[in-house]
Scaffold this motif. Sequence first.
Motif, PDB file in Angstrom:
ATOM      1  N   PHE A 151       0.756  -1.129  -0.109  1.00  0.00           N
ATOM      2  CA  PHE A 151       0.137  -0.017   0.049  1.00  0.00           C
ATOM      3  C   PHE A 151       0.887   1.178   0.000  1.00  0.00           C
ATOM      4  O   PHE A 151       0.621   2.423  -0.672  1.00  0.00           O
ATOM      5  CB  PHE A 151      -0.772  -0.066   1.174  1.00  0.00           C
ATOM      6  CG  PHE A 151      -1.940   1.347   1.317  1.00  0.00           C
ATOM      7  CD1 PHE A 151      -2.943   1.192   0.572  1.00  0.00           C
ATOM      8  CD2 PHE A 151      -1.610   2.456   1.761  1.00  0.00           C
ATOM      9  CE1 PHE A 151      -3.936   2.146   0.641  1.00  0.00           C
ATOM     10  CE2 PHE A 151      -2.551   3.511   1.811  1.00  0.00           C
ATOM     11  CZ  PHE A 151      -3.530   3.347   1.179  1.00  0.00           C
ATOM     12  N   GLU A 152       1.913   1.463   0.708  1.00  0.00           N
ATOM     13  CA  GLU A 152       2.735   2.571   0.987  1.00  0.00           C
ATOM     14  C   GLU A 152       3.153   2.778  -0.425  1.00  0.00           C
ATOM     15  O   GLU A 152       3.386   3.985  -0.656  1.00  0.00           O
ATOM     16  CB  GLU A 152       3.591   2.378   1.965  1.00  0.00           C
ATOM     17  CG  GLU A 152       3.141   2.249   3.388  1.00  0.00           C
ATOM     18  CD  GLU A 152       2.432   3.807   3.729  1.00  0.00           C
ATOM     19  OE1 GLU A 152       2.910   5.049   3.295  1.00  0.00           O
ATOM     20  OE2 GLU A 152       1.312   3.668   4.580  1.00  0.00           O
ATOM     21  N   ASP A 153       3.952   2.022  -0.984  1.00  0.00           N
ATOM     22  CA  ASP A 153       4.468   2.144  -2.219  1.00  0.00           C
ATOM     23  C   ASP A 153       3.502   2.501  -3.384  1.00  0.00           C
ATOM     24  O   ASP A 153       3.987   3.393  -4.147  1.00  0.00           O
ATOM     25  CB  ASP A 153       5.339   0.943  -2.738  1.00  0.00           C
ATOM     26  CG  ASP A 153       5.972   0.917  -4.187  1.00  0.00           C
ATOM     27  OD1 ASP A 153       6.972   2.098  -4.023  1.00  0.00           O
ATOM     28  OD2 ASP A 153       5.831   0.178  -5.080  1.00  0.00           O
ATOM     29  N   LEU A 154       2.587   1.887  -3.335  1.00  0.00           N
ATOM     30  CA  LEU A 154       1.409   2.418  -4.334  1.00  0.00           C
ATOM     31  C   LEU A 154       0.814   3.844  -4.001  1.00  0.00           C
ATOM     32  O   LEU A 154       0.567   4.505  -4.925  1.00  0.00           O
ATOM     33  CB  LEU A 154      -0.143   1.281  -4.220  1.00  0.00           C
ATOM     34  CG  LEU A 154       0.275  -0.109  -4.757  1.00  0.00           C
ATOM     35  CD1 LEU A 154      -0.761  -0.842  -4.456  1.00  0.00           C
ATOM     36  CD2 LEU A 154       0.384  -0.152  -6.332  1.00  0.00           C
ATOM     37  N   TYR A 155       0.781   4.160  -2.932  1.00  0.00           N
ATOM     38  CA  TYR A 155       0.283   5.514  -2.399  1.00  0.00           C
ATOM     39  C   TYR A 155       1.307   6.605  -2.869  1.00  0.00           C
ATOM     40  O   TYR A 155       0.890   7.654  -3.268  1.00  0.00           O
ATOM     41  CB  TYR A 155      -0.103   5.404  -0.867  1.00  0.00           C
ATOM     42  CG  TYR A 155      -0.133   6.945  -0.271  1.00  0.00           C
ATOM     43  CD1 TYR A 155      -1.477   7.631  -0.560  1.00  0.00           C
ATOM     44  CD2 TYR A 155       0.929   7.568   0.431  1.00  0.00           C
ATOM     45  CE1 TYR A 155      -1.460   8.779  -0.231  1.00  0.00           C
ATOM     46  CE2 TYR A 155       0.581   8.735   0.844  1.00  0.00           C
ATOM     47  CZ  TYR A 155      -0.531   9.394   0.588  1.00  0.00           C
ATOM     48  OH  TYR A 155      -0.651  10.554   0.992  1.00  0.00           O
ATOM     49  N   ALA A 156       2.696   6.198  -2.878  1.00  0.00           N
ATOM     50  CA  ALA A 156       3.710   7.059  -3.159  1.00  0.00           C
ATOM     51  C   ALA A 156       3.812   7.176  -4.587  1.00  0.00           C
ATOM     52  O   ALA A 156       4.531   8.149  -5.153  1.00  0.00           O
ATOM     53  CB  ALA A 156       5.117   6.437  -2.550  1.00  0.00           C
ATOM     54  N   HIS A 157       3.240   6.272  -5.408  1.00  0.00           N
ATOM     55  CA  HIS A 157       3.114   6.257  -6.860  1.00  0.00           C
ATOM     56  C   HIS A 157       1.741   6.375  -7.189  1.00  0.00           C
ATOM     57  O   HIS A 157       1.355   5.269  -7.717  1.00  0.00           O
ATOM     58  CB  HIS A 157       3.994   5.354  -7.570  1.00  0.00           C
ATOM     59  CG  HIS A 157       5.388   5.250  -7.232  1.00  0.00           C
ATOM     60  ND1 HIS A 157       5.925   4.698  -6.068  1.00  0.00           N
ATOM     61  CD2 HIS A 157       6.571   5.742  -7.590  1.00  0.00           C
ATOM     62  CE1 HIS A 157       7.207   4.647  -5.898  1.00  0.00           C
ATOM     63  NE2 HIS A 157       7.510   5.443  -6.798  1.00  0.00           N
ATOM     64  N   PRO A 158       0.780   7.353  -7.146  1.00  0.00           N
ATOM     65  CA  PRO A 158      -0.365   7.371  -7.365  1.00  0.00           C
ATOM     66  C   PRO A 158      -0.816   7.092  -8.748  1.00  0.00           C
ATOM     67  O   PRO A 158      -0.286   7.547  -9.699  1.00  0.00           O
ATOM     68  CB  PRO A 158      -0.909   8.681  -7.058  1.00  0.00           C
ATOM     69  CG  PRO A 158       0.188   9.757  -7.138  1.00  0.00           C
ATOM     70  CD  PRO A 158       1.354   8.717  -6.683  1.00  0.00           C
ATOM     71  N   GLY A 159      -1.755   6.027  -9.033  1.00  0.00           N
ATOM     72  CA  GLY A 159      -2.199   5.596 -10.167  1.00  0.00           C
ATOM     73  C   GLY A 159      -1.202   4.763 -10.923  1.00  0.00           C
ATOM     74  O   GLY A 159      -1.454   3.989 -12.074  1.00  0.00           O
ATOM     75  N   GLU A 160      -0.108   4.395 -10.253  1.00  0.00           N
ATOM     76  CA  GLU A 160       0.924   3.490 -11.250  1.00  0.00           C
ATOM     77  C   GLU A 160       0.824   2.032 -10.555  1.00  0.00           C
ATOM     78  O   GLU A 160       0.508   1.692  -9.363  1.00  0.00           O
ATOM     79  CB  GLU A 160       2.352   4.048 -10.963  1.00  0.00           C
ATOM     80  CG  GLU A 160       2.447   5.361 -11.656  1.00  0.00           C
ATOM     81  CD  GLU A 160       4.009   5.783 -11.511  1.00  0.00           C
ATOM     82  OE1 GLU A 160       4.849   5.050 -11.239  1.00  0.00           O
ATOM     83  OE2 GLU A 160       4.058   7.026 -11.538  1.00  0.00           O
ATOM     84  N   LEU A 161       1.058   1.094 -11.374  1.00  0.00           N
ATOM     85  CA  LEU A 161       0.993  -0.490 -11.238  1.00  0.00           C
ATOM     86  C   LEU A 161       2.374  -0.754 -10.718  1.00  0.00           C
ATOM     87  O   LEU A 161       3.156  -1.907 -11.134  1.00  0.00           O
ATOM     88  CB  LEU A 161       0.602  -1.103 -12.405  1.00  0.00           C
ATOM     89  CG  LEU A 161      -0.832  -0.646 -13.027  1.00  0.00           C
ATOM     90  CD1 LEU A 161      -0.888  -1.481 -14.498  1.00  0.00           C
ATOM     91  CD2 LEU A 161      -2.029  -0.961 -12.128  1.00  0.00           C
ATOM     92  N   THR A 162       3.010  -0.089  -9.799  1.00  0.00           N
ATOM     93  CA  THR A 162       4.280  -0.410  -9.249  1.00  0.00           C
ATOM     94  C   THR A 162       4.516  -1.875  -8.550  1.00  0.00           C
ATOM     95  O   THR A 162       5.535  -2.249  -8.316  1.00  0.00           O
ATOM     96  CB  THR A 162       4.880   0.866  -8.272  1.00  0.00           C
ATOM     97  OG1 THR A 162       3.803   0.841  -7.305  1.00  0.00           O
ATOM     98  CG2 THR A 162       4.728   2.222  -9.026  1.00  0.00           C
ATOM     99  N   ALA A 163       3.422  -2.312  -8.228  1.00  0.00           N
ATOM    100  CA  ALA A 163       3.711  -3.733  -7.293  1.00  0.00           C
ATOM    101  C   ALA A 163       3.672  -4.448  -8.385  1.00  0.00           C
ATOM    102  O   ALA A 163       3.633  -5.956  -7.850  1.00  0.00           O
ATOM    103  CB  ALA A 163       2.313  -4.020  -6.443  1.00  0.00           C
TER     104      ALA A 163
END
Length: 328
Positions: A151-163
């Motif tokens: 969640f924290e990584d997704l929140y830090a990169h809004p709208g991106e599929l970083t996971a």
Amino acid sequence: MKKHFHTIRAKILLYTISLILLISIIIAFISYFIASSNLEENLIQTTETKLSLLASSIDSNLESVRGFVHSCQTSGQIRKFALETDSSDKQSKREAHDFVMNTYNSNTALRSQLIRLVIIRKSQNDIIQVVESVYSSVSVSADAIMTLSCFEDLYAHPGELTAGILSAPFYHSKDIPVMPFVVAIDHPYKSSEIGYIFTEISTSVITDPLHNYLVDENSRLYFQIGDYLYQYTDHNLTACTKNFEVIDDLSDMALSEGTIIQRARDLDGRDCILITRPLKNTGLYVTECLDEHILSQNIFQTFFVVVVIILTFATITGSCSLSCSPEP
């Protein structure tokens, strides 16, 4: 004398035809070496064009989901729900829920593209959820979502599929691959956040267009999501590593800006051509790997067909000339 004269005439004709054949074959092979690079470039550019169409199809699917999320993110009803401080007042939640469901039901494609969407009210940890009943096997809460490891990584990169691609965290009946992302709901008047939208996208938004993509049986398709690379096999995306050694950059052959073309060698020692097209969505790329040996074979086969046509034409011409030659 007649027979001797006829034999000489036939021999001269035969020698002439043989010379024409020899010259034709030599010209064909010289042309092969001159034009093979051009044919390779044409095949690469044809693949690039096909990949561009594939990327556009995937982008269209992703934009369908993102459009729905954006509608929720900017909705007055959703913001009113997120700003509500009285937990006993359910009116704003009902209105927000009705807006979400009406918007969701107006786009039938979302049923196959979206696994789950959860709107989280930051102040009260309350949620509004959109999920098909088949995927609702586990109770979901704001705390359960916000404590996910990604969640924290997704929140830090809004709208991106970083996971990348994960197994659906709130569905335990079977392994469902999803691509999560998070966006914030902004305060309408202040520079602060009043909530979050957590979204799980189905991998079918990628695999369906890949399934319909016409690819040679000796080619391989890859899809990159951020730092994660996946190979497409049997209608599934399987995680893999970057197992190519880049030998040369051929991007000057590209028709479109952003296309990356590389000559490479895989771990099995096979030479190949990698053609990569970026999607409009940040961090997403689709790659087709062309076996260079097969590519060379296809080019050679093209010239072989030309040579066969020349030989056939010369043989037929010679046969007709011999049969039609008048007796002296």
